[in-house]
Design a protein around this motif. Structure first.
Motif, PDB file in Angstrom:
ATOM      1  N   MET A   1     107.966 -79.285  -3.125  1.00 34.82           N
ATOM      2  CA  MET A   1     108.128 -77.930  -3.483  1.00 34.82           C
ATOM      3  C   MET A   1     109.552 -77.974  -4.172  1.00 34.82           C
ATOM      4  O   MET A   1     110.457 -78.895  -3.876  1.00 34.82           O
ATOM      5  CB  MET A   1     108.226 -77.007  -2.413  1.00 34.82           C
ATOM      6  N   LYS A   2     109.652 -77.294  -5.201  1.00 30.54           N
ATOM      7  CA  LYS A   2     110.972 -77.129  -5.937  1.00 30.54           C
ATOM      8  C   LYS A   2     112.003 -76.310  -5.200  1.00 30.54           C
ATOM      9  O   LYS A   2     111.606 -75.477  -4.657  1.00 30.54           O
ATOM     10  CB  LYS A   2     110.593 -76.514  -7.357  1.00 30.54           C
ATOM     11  N   LYS A   3     113.161 -76.801  -5.258  1.00 28.15           N
ATOM     12  CA  LYS A   3     114.152 -76.088  -4.327  1.00 28.15           C
ATOM     13  C   LYS A   3     114.614 -74.883  -5.336  1.00 28.15           C
ATOM     14  O   LYS A   3     114.755 -74.793  -6.645  1.00 28.15           O
ATOM     15  CB  LYS A   3     115.611 -77.083  -4.037  1.00 28.15           C
ATOM     16  N   PRO A   4     115.077 -73.736  -4.898  1.00 26.74           N
ATOM     17  CA  PRO A   4     115.727 -72.689  -5.666  1.00 26.74           C
ATOM     18  C   PRO A   4     116.987 -72.978  -6.164  1.00 26.74           C
ATOM     19  O   PRO A   4     117.927 -73.730  -5.483  1.00 26.74           O
ATOM     20  CB  PRO A   4     115.711 -71.332  -4.468  1.00 26.74           C
ATOM     21  N   ALA A   5     117.407 -72.609  -7.361  1.00 31.24           N
ATOM     22  CA  ALA A   5     118.680 -73.064  -7.904  1.00 31.24           C
ATOM     23  C   ALA A   5     119.615 -72.284  -7.238  1.00 31.24           C
ATOM     24  O   ALA A   5     119.483 -71.062  -6.964  1.00 31.24           O
ATOM     25  CB  ALA A   5     118.663 -72.532  -9.391  1.00 31.24           C
ATOM     26  N   SER A   6     120.969 -73.100  -7.021  1.00 31.74           N
ATOM     27  CA  SER A   6     121.853 -72.455  -6.433  1.00 31.74           C
ATOM     28  C   SER A   6     122.809 -71.516  -7.299  1.00 31.74           C
ATOM     29  O   SER A   6     122.490 -71.483  -8.443  1.00 31.74           O
ATOM     30  CB  SER A   6     123.009 -73.655  -5.777  1.00 31.74           C
ATOM     31  N   GLU A   9     124.610 -73.454 -10.166  1.00 33.27           N
ATOM     32  CA  GLU A   9     123.538 -73.980 -11.236  1.00 33.27           C
ATOM     33  C   GLU A   9     123.384 -72.612 -11.843  1.00 33.27           C
ATOM     34  O   GLU A   9     122.966 -73.007 -13.427  1.00 33.27           O
ATOM     35  CB  GLU A   9     122.472 -74.716 -10.698  1.00 33.27           C
TER      36      GLU A   9
END
Length: 87
Positions: A1-6, A9
């Motif tokens: 799964m793709k991590k949400p952008a911080s 970022e």
């Protein structure tokens, strides 16, 4: 799964997109405020010159067609000018 952008970022992404979009917006703004009025002025000037040149040209109309009168009838007092010829 793709991590949400911080948040960092997202901020870097926003700053980078702003920096990349700024020159494009500047070019569009400069062309609208400076280049377009100059082009419009040149186009109006050219149009005036074209209209002026066309108005100076003379229209040559062909002379009205006249019917030929034979020499034997010239000078006769009882002849009206011919309007048409019937055969």
């Amino acid at each position: 799964m793709k991590k949400p952008a911080s948040n960092i970022e997202q901020r870097y992404s926003s700053i980078l997109s702003f920096v990349l979009a700024l020159p494009l917006c500047a070019v569009i703004w400069i062309s609208m405020k400076i280049v377009w009025p100059i082009l419009r002025f040149c186009a109006k000037l050219a149009w005036k010159q074209i209209v002026k040149a066309l108005s100076k040209s003379k229209v040559v109309k062909p002379p009205k067609a006249t019917l030929y009168t034979p020499d034997c009838f010239k000078g006769a007092p009882n002849l009206a000018p011919a309007k048409s010829v019937r055969f």
